[in-house]
Design a protein around this motif. Structure first.
Motif, PDB file in Angstrom:
ATOM      1  N   PRO A  76       4.104   3.735  -4.693  1.00 32.39           N
ATOM      2  CA  PRO A  76       3.400   4.740  -5.520  1.00 32.39           C
ATOM      3  C   PRO A  76       2.890   4.156  -6.843  1.00 32.39           C
ATOM      4  N   ILE A  77       2.318   2.962  -6.823  1.00 36.44           N
ATOM      5  CA  ILE A  77       1.754   2.349  -8.028  1.00 36.44           C
ATOM      6  C   ILE A  77       0.391   1.764  -7.687  1.00 36.44           C
ATOM      7  N   GLU A  78      -0.393   1.525  -8.736  1.00 40.50           N
ATOM      8  CA  GLU A  78      -1.718   0.960  -8.527  1.00 40.50           C
ATOM      9  C   GLU A  78      -1.621  -0.470  -8.017  1.00 40.50           C
ATOM     10  N   ARG A  79      -2.659  -0.915  -7.323  1.00 43.02           N
ATOM     11  CA  ARG A  79      -2.681  -2.268  -6.766  1.00 43.02           C
ATOM     12  C   ARG A  79      -2.600  -3.313  -7.879  1.00 43.02           C
ATOM     13  N   TRP A  80      -3.329  -3.106  -8.979  1.00 40.92           N
ATOM     14  CA  TRP A  80      -3.352  -4.093 -10.042  1.00 40.92           C
ATOM     15  C   TRP A  80      -1.975  -4.251 -10.681  1.00 40.92           C
ATOM     16  N   ARG A  81      -1.242  -3.130 -10.782  1.00 44.53           N
ATOM     17  CA  ARG A  81       0.091  -3.213 -11.358  1.00 44.53           C
ATOM     18  C   ARG A  81       1.045  -3.944 -10.417  1.00 44.53           C
ATOM     19  N   TYR A  82       0.904  -3.700  -9.129  1.00 48.19           N
ATOM     20  CA  TYR A  82       1.740  -4.400  -8.153  1.00 48.19           C
ATOM     21  C   TYR A  82       1.501  -5.907  -8.226  1.00 48.19           C
ATOM     22  N   LEU A  87       0.812  -1.208   0.000  1.00 50.62           N
ATOM     23  CA  LEU A  87       0.000   0.000   0.000  1.00 50.62           C
ATOM     24  C   LEU A  87       0.853   1.268   0.000  1.00 50.62           C
TER      25      LEU A  87
END
Length: 214
Positions: A86-92, A83
């Protein structure tokens, strides 16, 4: 970003991956050794087939361990690290999945090298042929399917896991009730065929796993 995630994921999964490399290299060798003294091509095939389940089992366990290692640190840290990025959850999640797929490559290569060595350096009985490439591709697909399933299950919330378990419980209860009522519905049998029989999701694990066949 991907390089960092791959580095950390390799650190968590390296023991399982290295064990998978050893196992994947050994199975074709042991399977051929068990069949080398067969008195006929039929006996040779039967001996080789006795080791067939080892390929599917190894692929499933490898996918399970790599998938679990991908999320173990996030569970321990209550997803604070994920969390905070600095990236979106889906990208992670996609980066985690890609790193896990990369970790599956060494055992697949080990199996391919071992299979090629077995079929190219030993004389095969008349009428039999080696299929190292086909076996390696199938092993890779099986490991990928297992990894994807366990990866999705490990990344899911407790509510999603409860929903899956609830669905399984409903199917079991429905099977029991229909059997008690004398109805030959075979719900679990139909579900099993849908999942494990081609073109089912897990059909890659069923059937014959043969390095050498007719």
């Amino acid at each position: 970003m991907f390089r960092m995630i791959l580095k950390t994921q390799w650190k968590w999964a390296r023991i399982a991956v290295l064990a998978g490399v050893v196992g994947a290299f050994a199975v074709p060798m042991f399977s051929f050794a068990s069949a080398r003294d067969a008195v006929s091509p039929r006996a040779f095939i039967d001996a080789m087939q006795g080791w067939g389940a080892a390929y599917g089992f190894l692929a499933g366990v490898l996918g399970l361990l790599v998938a679990m290692s991908a999320w173990s640190s996030d569970y321990r840290g209550r997803h604070v690290y994920a969390l905070s990025l600095p990236i979106e959850r889906w990208r992670y999640v996609l980066l985690r999945f890609g790193a896990g797929v990369v970790c599956l490559i060494p055992p697949v290569i080990a199996l391919g090298v071992s299979a090629v060595l077995v079929t190219s350096t030993h004389a095969l009985p008349d009428g039999l042929h080696g299929y190292p490439v086909a076996l390696t591709i199938r092993f890779a697909l099986a490991a990928l399917v297992a990894f994807a399933l366990f990866f999705a299950a490990s990344s899911a919330t407790s509510r999603a896991a409860a929903a899956v378990l609830g669905l399984i419980a409903v199917l079991v209860v429905a099977e029991i009730l229909t059997d008690s009522a004398g109805l030959d519905v075979g719900i679990l049998d139909h579900v099993g065929r849908f999942v494990f029989v081609s073109p089912g999701l897990l059909s890659v694990f069923t059937g014959r796993w043969m390095l050498i066949d007719v």
